[in-house]
Design an enzyme around this catalytic site. Structure first.
Site, PDB file in Angstrom:
ATOM      1  N   ALA A  60      -4.529   1.697   0.021  1.00  0.00           N
ATOM      2  CA  ALA A  60      -3.182   1.951   0.556  1.00  0.00           C
ATOM      3  C   ALA A  60      -3.161   3.148   1.492  1.00  0.00           C
ATOM      4  O   ALA A  60      -2.176   3.870   1.567  1.00  0.00           O
ATOM      5  CB  ALA A  60      -2.218   2.172  -0.605  1.00  0.00           C
ATOM      6  N   ARG A 109       1.268  -1.576  13.055  1.00  0.00           N
ATOM      7  CA  ARG A 109       2.157  -2.624  13.577  1.00  0.00           C
ATOM      8  C   ARG A 109       3.525  -2.667  12.890  1.00  0.00           C
ATOM      9  O   ARG A 109       4.430  -3.378  13.318  1.00  0.00           O
ATOM     10  CB  ARG A 109       1.456  -3.985  13.498  1.00  0.00           C
ATOM     11  CG  ARG A 109       0.311  -4.082  14.492  1.00  0.00           C
ATOM     12  CD  ARG A 109       0.118  -5.486  14.975  1.00  0.00           C
ATOM     13  NE  ARG A 109      -0.536  -6.298  13.959  1.00  0.00           N
ATOM     14  CZ  ARG A 109      -0.165  -7.534  13.652  1.00  0.00           C
ATOM     15  NH1 ARG A 109       0.868  -8.092  14.252  1.00  0.00           N
ATOM     16  NH2 ARG A 109      -0.809  -8.202  12.730  1.00  0.00           N
ATOM     17  N   GLN A 137      -7.802   9.517   0.884  1.00  0.00           N
ATOM     18  CA  GLN A 137      -8.770   9.189   1.925  1.00  0.00           C
ATOM     19  C   GLN A 137      -8.259   9.884   3.196  1.00  0.00           C
ATOM     20  O   GLN A 137      -7.274   9.441   3.789  1.00  0.00           O
ATOM     21  CB  GLN A 137      -8.852   7.668   2.144  1.00  0.00           C
ATOM     22  CG  GLN A 137      -9.943   7.276   3.121  1.00  0.00           C
ATOM     23  CD  GLN A 137      -9.812   5.848   3.633  1.00  0.00           C
ATOM     24  OE1 GLN A 137      -8.728   5.269   3.666  1.00  0.00           O
ATOM     25  NE2 GLN A 137     -10.933   5.296   4.070  1.00  0.00           N
ATOM     26  N   THR A 157     -12.443  -0.124   4.911  1.00  0.00           N
ATOM     27  CA  THR A 157     -12.117  -0.484   3.523  1.00  0.00           C
ATOM     28  C   THR A 157     -13.206  -0.047   2.542  1.00  0.00           C
ATOM     29  O   THR A 157     -12.901   0.296   1.395  1.00  0.00           O
ATOM     30  CB  THR A 157     -11.886  -2.003   3.399  1.00  0.00           C
ATOM     31  OG1 THR A 157     -13.002  -2.677   3.997  1.00  0.00           O
ATOM     32  CG2 THR A 157     -10.615  -2.438   4.102  1.00  0.00           C
ATOM     33  N   GLY A 202      -3.468  -3.091  -0.647  1.00  0.00           N
ATOM     34  CA  GLY A 202      -2.120  -2.701  -1.050  1.00  0.00           C
ATOM     35  C   GLY A 202      -1.012  -3.484  -0.359  1.00  0.00           C
ATOM     36  O   GLY A 202       0.140  -3.461  -0.798  1.00  0.00           O
ATOM     37  N   ASP A 203      -1.343  -4.182   0.709  1.00  0.00           N
ATOM     38  CA  ASP A 203      -0.306  -4.907   1.442  1.00  0.00           C
ATOM     39  C   ASP A 203      -0.317  -6.397   1.140  1.00  0.00           C
ATOM     40  O   ASP A 203       0.251  -7.190   1.874  1.00  0.00           O
ATOM     41  CB  ASP A 203      -0.446  -4.654   2.950  1.00  0.00           C
ATOM     42  CG  ASP A 203      -1.838  -4.968   3.468  1.00  0.00           C
ATOM     43  OD1 ASP A 203      -2.676  -5.447   2.675  1.00  0.00           O
ATOM     44  OD2 ASP A 203      -2.078  -4.745   4.663  1.00  0.00           O
ATOM     45  N   ARG A 250      53.598  12.211 -14.917  1.00  0.00           N
ATOM     46  CA  ARG A 250      54.093  11.889 -13.583  1.00  0.00           C
ATOM     47  C   ARG A 250      55.543  12.354 -13.550  1.00  0.00           C
ATOM     48  O   ARG A 250      56.157  12.598 -14.596  1.00  0.00           O
ATOM     49  CB  ARG A 250      53.988  10.384 -13.305  1.00  0.00           C
ATOM     50  CG  ARG A 250      54.745   9.576 -14.304  1.00  0.00           C
ATOM     51  CD  ARG A 250      54.496   8.089 -14.178  1.00  0.00           C
ATOM     52  NE  ARG A 250      55.447   7.380 -15.014  1.00  0.00           N
ATOM     53  CZ  ARG A 250      55.256   6.164 -15.474  1.00  0.00           C
ATOM     54  NH1 ARG A 250      54.153   5.507 -15.203  1.00  0.00           N
ATOM     55  NH2 ARG A 250      56.185   5.586 -16.210  1.00  0.00           N
TER      56      ARG A 250
END
Ligand code: UD1
Ligand code: MG
Length: 455
Positions: A9, A15, A75, A81, A104-105, A424
């Site tokens: 991830a 994009r 990372q 990867t 992760g996607d 009131r």
């Protein structure tokens, strides 16, 4: 055998055109990261490690919200990867079990597929990869098999020759091996390839070079759908919703207009629940058997019991606990409150930080004034109480069981059981006043009009 899930991830997800790391974009009401962690929990992973890079602090914050046991490793640079998975090596140095790497996607991987991977490992494959028949293999890594079906290598699209590109069996991104072996092989990965990246996929060739075996578990292409763009996210959302609607119908839920109802990943709906058009479920909603949710409701973090009737046009926010046979009607908002059995809040109310007793009736326009500008306070309303329309309940305050408040009251002090509270201005009737007053106004207007005509 113990199992560790490593979720990659760290990528920015260029994009997506976003400041947010890709895994924090929401699908079915929760971040993509929650889908991956959910898979880890579904397969009883002993360790769940997410490799974060871009927006790592945000990813860490989100991981904390997902509860115990999600660990983050960093990372710093996205070198591929293989490098990303390698970042978990230290954390898992003493881990005695299998490690599965997941992208992760990829939100749709099913626990059953992971079970098949583990079964293939149990049958003796040293490395197991999840593959799929791609309708358009263009960008995917190709799974190169021997005549006997053994997996020999994964060749990335950019590095593939014509024969390899002709292969349509592709890499989903899921790779499993004994943890120690996986990191050992990752240590041998180089970056001498078309992208100059450390490809995780190289572990298959490296395993073969050592005389180890690699196998493939094949899953449906739909399961491997990844999110790369907003368009992809919207497509994944549509796929999720279509499945969730179909599943709800199959489970005995009536949806009068299924295509207008939106579920979250963890929505739980019982049998014989009726859901009208345009209902949106945020995360954390449970609806018990036989409840009805009418059109145009927005629900999140709430629990609705048997036989309760919600909406139309109701909003239930986190901590709304609606008991059996209670009614929450139109333009009513309930937050962090319990509404006991058979109580009714039917029209135009805000109920926040309140406890409403069984069979109490809350009149139209009642507001709990729960916030003093700094702190929140609770309102307690006893069983069978009758709160008159347009009552403002200034918390902290309580209305006893069986008590009443007069319409339009501003209640700032506790109301004893069975009492009537009125706050009131007392009403005065001036006989004939209205007729005289109107006559005078009409006379004034007539005089003005006649002056205008002359002018
Ligand atoms: C990868 C696979 C490919 C497979 C495809 C499936 C490799 C080399 N290729 O390609 O065989 O068919 O997925 O979708 O593995 N990531 C990091 N750090 C990095 C690089 C990537 O955390 O340094 C994460 C990304 O955030 C992403 C995932 O890894 O979630 C996949 O990376 P991506 O660059 O999309 O890989 P693909 O080129 O799609
Ligand atoms: Mg990708």
């Amino acid at each position: 055998m113990a199992l560790a899930l490593i979720i990659l991830a760290a990528g920015k997800g260029t994009r997506m055109n976003s400041d947010l790391p890709k895994v924090l974009h929401r699908l079915a009401g929760v971040p993509l990261l929650a889908h991956a962690v959910g898979l880890g929990r579904a397969v009883d992973a002993d360790k769940i490690v997410a490799v974060a890079g871009y927006g790592a602090d945000l990813v860490r914050d989100e991981a904390e919200k997902l509860g115990e046991g999600v660990e983050i490793v960093l990372q710093d640079q996205q070198l591929g990867t293989g490098h990303a998975a390698g970042c978990a090596a230290q954390l898992l140095a003493d881990f005695d079990g299998d490690a599965i790497v997941l992208l992760g996607d990829n939100p749709f991987i099913r626990p059953e597929t992971i079970a098949e991977v583990l079964a293939a490992r149990a049958r003796g494959a040293d490395v197991v990869v999840v593959g799929f028949e791609a309708s358009n293999p263009a960008k995917y890594g190709r799974l190169i098999r021997s005549d006997t079906g053994a997996l020999k290598a994964i060749v990335e699209a950019k590095d593939a020759n014509a024969a390899e590109r002709a292969v349509s069996l592709c890499n989903s991104g899921i790779i499993c091996a004994k943890s120690s072996l996986l990191f050992d092989l990752i240590g041998e990965i180089g970056n001498d390839n078309a992208s100059g990246e450390y490809y995780l996929t190289d572990v298959v060739g490296l395993a073969n070079a050592r005389g180890l075996t690699a196998g493939v578990v094949i899953c449906d292409e739909d399961e491997t759908i990844g999110v790369d763009s907003r368009e992809g996210l919207a497509r994944a959302e549509r796929m999720f919703q279509d499945r969730a609607r179909a599943q709800a119908l199959e489970n005995g839920v009536t949806l009068s207009a299924p295509e207008t109802v939106f579920f979250a990943l963890d929505t739980m709906i019982g049998r014989d629940v009726i859901i009208g058009a345009n209902v949106v479920f945020g995360p954390g909603v449970t609806v018990e058997n036989g409840a009805e949710i009418r059109a145009f409701c927005h629900l999140e973090g709430c629990h609705i019991s048997q036989g309760a009737l919600i909406g139309p046009f109701a909003r239930l926010r986190p901590g709304a606990e609606i008991s059996a046979d209670a009614h929450i009607g139109n333009f009513v908002e309930v937050k962090n409150s319990t509404v006991e059995r058979g109580a009714k809040v039917n029209h135009l109310s805000y109920i926040g930080d309140a406890d409403i007793g069984a069979a109490a009736n809350i009149g139209a326009g009642t507001i709990t004034c729960n916030y003093d500008g700094v702190m929140k306070h609770r309102t307690k309303i006893g069983a069978g109480a009758f709160v008159g329309s347009n009552t403002a309940l200034v918390a902290p305050v309580s209305v006893g069981a069986g008590a009443m408040t007069g319409s339009g009251s501003v209640i700032t002090q506790d109301v004893p059981e069975d009492a009537l509270a009125l706050s009131r201005v007392a009403q005065v009737n001036r006989l004939g006043f209205a007729a005289k007053f109107m006559a005078r106004l009409r006379a004034v207007k007539a005089q003005k009009d006649s002056l205008k005509d002359k002018g």
